[in-house]
Design a protein around this motif. Structure first.
Motif, mmCIF file in Angstrom:
data_model
loop_
_atom_site.group_PDB
_atom_site.id
_atom_site.type_symbol
_atom_site.label_atom_id
_atom_site.label_comp_id
_atom_site.label_asym_id
_atom_site.label_seq_id
_atom_site.Cartn_x
_atom_site.Cartn_y
_atom_site.Cartn_z
ATOM 1 N N THR A 97 40.865 37.938 44.710
ATOM 2 C CA THR A 97 41.821 38.402 45.716
ATOM 3 C C THR A 97 43.156 38.771 45.105
ATOM 4 O OG1 THR A 97 40.769 37.032 47.410
ATOM 5 C CG2 THR A 97 42.993 37.810 47.868
ATOM 6 N N ASP A 98 43.644 37.955 44.179
ATOM 7 C CA ASP A 98 44.937 38.245 43.546
ATOM 8 C C ASP A 98 44.886 39.561 42.771
ATOM 9 O OD1 ASP A 98 46.043 35.918 44.563
ATOM 10 O OD2 ASP A 98 45.596 34.735 42.769
ATOM 11 N N GLU A 99 43.774 39.800 42.086
ATOM 12 C CA GLU A 99 43.641 41.030 41.321
ATOM 13 C C GLU A 99 43.563 42.243 42.259
ATOM 14 O OE1 GLU A 99 41.237 42.569 37.380
ATOM 15 O OE2 GLU A 99 40.110 41.400 38.867
ATOM 16 N N LEU A 100 42.874 42.081 43.381
ATOM 17 C CA LEU A 100 42.785 43.160 44.358
ATOM 18 C C LEU A 100 44.172 43.522 44.875
ATOM 19 C CD1 LEU A 100 40.174 43.606 47.166
ATOM 20 C CD2 LEU A 100 42.586 43.846 47.695
ATOM 21 N N LEU A 101 44.943 42.519 45.243
ATOM 22 C CA LEU A 101 46.285 42.772 45.764
ATOM 23 C C LEU A 101 47.200 43.364 44.697
ATOM 24 C CD1 LEU A 101 46.764 39.559 47.932
ATOM 25 C CD2 LEU A 101 46.259 41.875 48.735
ATOM 26 N N GLN A 102 47.013 42.926 43.456
ATOM 27 C CA GLN A 102 47.806 43.467 42.354
ATOM 28 C C GLN A 102 47.511 44.947 42.150
ATOM 29 O OE1 GLN A 102 47.088 41.630 38.546
ATOM 30 N NE2 GLN A 102 48.499 42.988 37.466
ATOM 31 N N LEU A 103 46.225 45.286 42.148
ATOM 32 C CA LEU A 103 45.843 46.684 41.976
ATOM 33 C C LEU A 103 46.350 47.527 43.137
ATOM 34 C CD1 LEU A 103 44.415 49.055 40.687
ATOM 35 C CD2 LEU A 103 42.254 48.208 41.618
ATOM 36 N N GLN A 104 46.214 47.028 44.353
ATOM 37 C CA GLN A 104 46.697 47.762 45.516
ATOM 38 C C GLN A 104 48.193 48.042 45.399
ATOM 39 O OE1 GLN A 104 46.025 45.806 49.297
ATOM 40 N NE2 GLN A 104 46.211 47.719 50.420
ATOM 41 N N SER A 105 48.946 47.040 44.990
ATOM 42 C CA SER A 105 50.387 47.192 44.823
ATOM 43 C C SER A 105 50.724 48.224 43.740
ATOM 44 C CB SER A 105 51.020 45.844 44.473
ATOM 45 O OG SER A 105 52.393 45.981 44.212
#
Length: 270
Positions: free
Chosen positions: A154-162
């Motif tokens: 989840t953290d990586e997903l949010l990081q990529l989205q950002s």
């Protein structure tokens, strides 16, 4: 006001966690007196079997609103389409594969699903959709509708989205369509925009439709629909925008929604 058309999401809503259509949902739609349109993040290739099984002749919506089509025995008839530019696709694929080399990276033309490697995400997606991807570098020639990333952190997903949003690439939309799915399409259309075009053609308005969904990318349509419905497994944020919550996707929630719509329609005074 009576509901005159039903629009439903597929994954997480109509289909179960394995991408399967239950018999209960199948026959509820098949025998529905109301026209039904599938509104999906999927490609038409991944929608085709379900559309055929349900014998849907109404316009269908793919790629989060960026493709509207009908399907018959002769194939697809494209009503409206919005693709990503070749330059944008090249820039995004290069950036994502360099900065996030371990995630599952996928991109879609009208007729093909492309990947750069086989991985866990690929195998899961194959199992859900029954479609086989092609390992092939982007050649700049194919019209690409969607880039999809499957990310199990989840953290990586949010990081990529950002980081994707920080790139400020024009004319793209970056949306989370499921717990592990991040998708990039043209920002020219949302699911609600595509539905609007169908309604204009039928001389209907949003107050005369029901929409059923579960994910963030369903919110614009749910906010617009006269009757907004979420399945019980929907994201909590999605449930804030609906008037009714039905059973989970694994418990035939769409069939329950159709039954409720029919009951409400019977109570409307002509």
């Amino acid at each position: 006001m009576k509901i005159k058309h039903i629009f439903t999401d597929m994954d997480g809503t109509l289909l179960d966690s394995h991408g399967s259509l239950s018999d209960t949902n199948h026959w509820s739609i098949y025998y529905s007196d109301l026209p039904i349109t599938l509104v999906s993040a999927r490609s038409p290739l991944e929608m085709s079997d379900i559309v055929e099984k349900l014998q849907l002749t109404t316009p269908q919506i793919a790629f989060n609103g960026n493709l509207t089509f009908t399907q018959n025995q002769f194939g697809l008839q494209i009503i409206d389409k919005n693709t990503l530019t070749s330059e944008t696709v090249s820039q995004l694929l290069d950036y994502i594969s360099t900065e996030f080399p371990n995630i599952s990276l996928n991109w879609y033309s009208l007729a093909h699903w492309y990947i750069n490697k086989q991985d866990k995400g690929t195998f899961i997606q194959k199992a859900i959709t029954g479609v086989e991807p092609k390992i092939k570098a982007f050649d700049g020639q194919s019209e690409i509708y969607k880039i999809m990333m499957i990310i199990f952190d989840t953290d990586e997903l949010l990081q990529l989205q950002s980081q994707l949003n920080d790139l400020n690439i024009p004319n793209i939309s970056v949306q989370q369509s499921g717990q592990w799915y991040l998708e990039i399409t043209s920002n020219n259309k949302t699911k609600a925009d595509a539905v609007q075009s169908i309604l204009d053609n039928k001389n209907l308005d949003f107050q005369e439709i029901a929409a059923i969904g579960d994910g963030h990318n369903d919110i614009p349509l749910l906010q617009s629909a006269g009757l907004a419905i979420a399945v019980d497994n929907a994201n909590p944020e999605v449930k804030k925008h609906v008037k009714m919550v039905v059973a989970k996707n694994t418990d035939h929630g769409v069939a329950e929604a159709i039954s409720a719509i029919n009951t409400l329609n019977e109570q409307v005074i002509q």
